[in-house]
Design a protein around this motif. Structure first.
Motif, PDB file in Angstrom:
ATOM      1  N   UNK A   5     -32.845  22.583 118.097  1.00 20.12           N
ATOM      2  CA  UNK A   5     -32.676  21.795 119.318  1.00 20.12           C
ATOM      3  C   UNK A   5     -33.960  21.046 119.656  1.00 20.12           C
ATOM      4  N   UNK A   6     -35.092  21.702 119.505  1.00 19.85           N
ATOM      5  CA  UNK A   6     -36.378  21.051 119.778  1.00 19.85           C
ATOM      6  C   UNK A   6     -36.591  19.872 118.830  1.00 19.85           C
ATOM      7  N   UNK A   7     -36.268  20.066 117.564  1.00 17.63           N
ATOM      8  CA  UNK A   7     -36.427  18.990 116.582  1.00 17.63           C
ATOM      9  C   UNK A   7     -35.529  17.809 116.935  1.00 17.63           C
ATOM     10  N   UNK A   8     -34.275  18.078 117.294  1.00 21.25           N
ATOM     11  CA  UNK A   8     -33.349  17.006 117.672  1.00 21.25           C
ATOM     12  C   UNK A   8     -33.854  16.242 118.891  1.00 21.25           C
ATOM     13  N   UNK A   9     -34.268  16.972 119.923  1.00 23.55           N
ATOM     14  CA  UNK A   9     -34.708  16.328 121.165  1.00 23.55           C
ATOM     15  C   UNK A   9     -35.937  15.461 120.924  1.00 23.55           C
ATOM     16  N   UNK A  10     -36.915  15.980 120.211  1.00 24.89           N
ATOM     17  CA  UNK A  10     -38.117  15.192 119.947  1.00 24.89           C
ATOM     18  C   UNK A  10     -37.828  14.051 118.980  1.00 24.89           C
ATOM     19  N   UNK A  11     -36.906  14.257 118.039  1.00 29.21           N
ATOM     20  CA  UNK A  11     -36.499  13.162 117.165  1.00 29.21           C
ATOM     21  C   UNK A  11     -35.916  12.015 117.968  1.00 29.21           C
ATOM     22  N   UNK A  12     -35.080  12.354 118.935  1.00 25.03           N
ATOM     23  CA  UNK A  12     -34.491  11.327 119.792  1.00 25.03           C
ATOM     24  C   UNK A  12     -35.580  10.623 120.610  1.00 25.03           C
ATOM     25  N   UNK A  13     -36.486  11.399 121.212  1.00 25.29           N
ATOM     26  CA  UNK A  13     -37.560  10.802 122.010  1.00 25.29           C
ATOM     27  C   UNK A  13     -38.392   9.831 121.173  1.00 25.29           C
ATOM     28  N   UNK A  14     -38.773  10.247 119.979  1.00 24.79           N
ATOM     29  CA  UNK A  14     -39.594   9.397 119.135  1.00 24.79           C
ATOM     30  C   UNK A  14     -38.830   8.157 118.677  1.00 24.79           C
ATOM     31  N   UNK A  15     -37.523   8.289 118.416  1.00 25.97           N
ATOM     32  CA  UNK A  15     -36.724   7.128 118.021  1.00 25.97           C
ATOM     33  C   UNK A  15     -36.651   6.119 119.162  1.00 25.97           C
ATOM     34  N   UNK A  16     -36.417   6.582 120.378  1.00 26.45           N
ATOM     35  CA  UNK A  16     -36.374   5.681 121.541  1.00 26.45           C
ATOM     36  C   UNK A  16     -37.739   5.030 121.744  1.00 26.45           C
ATOM     37  N   UNK A  17     -38.789   5.832 121.651  1.00 24.85           N
ATOM     38  CA  UNK A  17     -40.141   5.311 121.859  1.00 24.85           C
ATOM     39  C   UNK A  17     -40.483   4.246 120.817  1.00 24.85           C
ATOM     40  N   UNK A  18     -40.017   4.425 119.592  1.00 27.97           N
ATOM     41  CA  UNK A  18     -40.295   3.480 118.520  1.00 27.97           C
ATOM     42  C   UNK A  18     -39.366   2.271 118.536  1.00 27.97           C
ATOM     43  N   UNK A  19     -38.340   2.301 119.405  1.00 29.77           N
ATOM     44  CA  UNK A  19     -37.385   1.208 119.460  1.00 29.77           C
ATOM     45  C   UNK A  19     -36.371   1.236 118.331  1.00 29.77           C
ATOM     46  N   UNK A  30     -24.981  12.928 117.374  1.00 27.65           N
ATOM     47  CA  UNK A  30     -24.893  14.208 116.663  1.00 27.65           C
ATOM     48  C   UNK A  30     -24.850  15.398 117.602  1.00 27.65           C
ATOM     49  N   UNK A  31     -25.305  15.217 118.831  1.00 28.49           N
ATOM     50  CA  UNK A  31     -25.341  16.349 119.761  1.00 28.49           C
ATOM     51  C   UNK A  31     -24.970  15.900 121.167  1.00 28.49           C
ATOM     52  N   UNK A  32     -23.753  16.217 121.624  1.00 30.68           N
ATOM     53  CA  UNK A  32     -23.335  15.810 122.961  1.00 30.68           C
ATOM     54  C   UNK A  32     -24.153  16.480 124.067  1.00 30.68           C
ATOM     55  N   UNK A  33     -24.896  17.518 123.720  1.00 28.05           N
ATOM     56  CA  UNK A  33     -25.750  18.198 124.695  1.00 28.05           C
ATOM     57  C   UNK A  33     -27.152  17.580 124.780  1.00 28.05           C
ATOM     58  N   UNK A  34     -27.346  16.400 124.194  1.00 26.29           N
ATOM     59  CA  UNK A  34     -28.671  15.787 124.157  1.00 26.29           C
ATOM     60  C   UNK A  34     -29.291  15.624 125.547  1.00 26.29           C
ATOM     61  N   UNK A  35     -28.538  15.215 126.577  1.00 23.37           N
ATOM     62  CA  UNK A  35     -29.188  15.126 127.898  1.00 23.37           C
ATOM     63  C   UNK A  35     -29.780  16.470 128.354  1.00 23.37           C
ATOM     64  N   UNK A  36     -29.061  17.552 128.152  1.00 24.09           N
ATOM     65  CA  UNK A  36     -29.578  18.872 128.537  1.00 24.09           C
ATOM     66  C   UNK A  36     -30.790  19.253 127.695  1.00 24.09           C
ATOM     67  N   UNK A  37     -30.764  18.930 126.398  1.00 24.54           N
ATOM     68  CA  UNK A  37     -31.916  19.207 125.539  1.00 24.54           C
ATOM     69  C   UNK A  37     -33.137  18.428 126.015  1.00 24.54           C
ATOM     70  N   UNK A  38     -32.926  17.174 126.383  1.00 28.37           N
ATOM     71  CA  UNK A  38     -34.039  16.351 126.855  1.00 28.37           C
ATOM     72  C   UNK A  38     -34.604  16.869 128.171  1.00 28.37           C
ATOM     73  N   UNK A  39     -33.741  17.340 129.055  1.00 27.97           N
ATOM     74  CA  UNK A  39     -34.233  17.906 130.317  1.00 27.97           C
ATOM     75  C   UNK A  39     -35.041  19.174 130.037  1.00 27.97           C
TER      76      UNK A  39
END
Length: 163
Positions: A5-19, A30-39
């Motif tokens: 979960x940590x890897x997925x959340x940080x992967x998403x953060x870095x992808x958004x940050x990189x555009x 891949x993970x419908x719980x991504x908002x909860x993971x990000x929080x």
């Protein structure tokens, strides 16, 4: 939070940050719980940074205000993710990235992607400690986190006889 979960959340953060919208969409889909993971990641980033613990015995008004802002931000993002669901994923990521950019980066010495990498290493390490390998399995050693290929944590078996 599990290591995955940590890897997925940080992967998403870095992808958004990189555009990288394609990679971000892949992580979010891949993970419908991504908002909860990000929080959860947000709380792990913001609360320790803004908390009063460890300050001089006489915290100033600014430190009290910073802790309050940190807790309000986390609570607001959590409530928003519960009410609006998956539609909040990018907004939460942008709030975290903004916090990192404005609060956690040092002028001219670090950029947001460097800080996110450091936070990911800490977050994945904490997750590995909180979710140890089952009995009988070999312990692992996190030796690096690849960045150019959409994030892969490189895990090797820990050499036997050494800790």
């Amino acid at each position: 939070m599990t290591p995955g979960a940590a890897i997925k959340a940080f992967g998403y953060l870095r992808a958004v940050q990189a555009g990288d919208t394609e990679a971000a969409a892949g992580f979010a889909d891949a993970d419908p719980q991504m908002p909860a993971l990000l929080v959860d990641v947000t709380e792990r980033i913001i609360v320790p940074v803004t908390a009063l613990c460890g300050l001089d015995p006489d915290p100033c008004d600014d430190s009290v205000a910073l802790e309050a802002v940190g807790r309000v931000l986390v609570a607001t993002l959590r409530n928003w993710s519960v009410v609006a669901g998956p539609g909040t994923t990018e907004g939460i990521a942008r709030a975290v990235i903004g916090f990192v950019a404005h609060i956690l980066t040092q002028e001219d010495r670090e950029d947001v992607s460097d800080v996110l990498r450091e936070l990911e290493a800490v977050g994945v390490g904490q997750a590995l400690e909180a979710h140890p390998a089952p009995d009988g399995s070999r312990p692992v050693l996190v030796v690096g986190v690849a960045r150019a290929d959409r994030s892969a944590v490189i895990i090797r078996p820990r050499p036997t006889g050494r800790v």
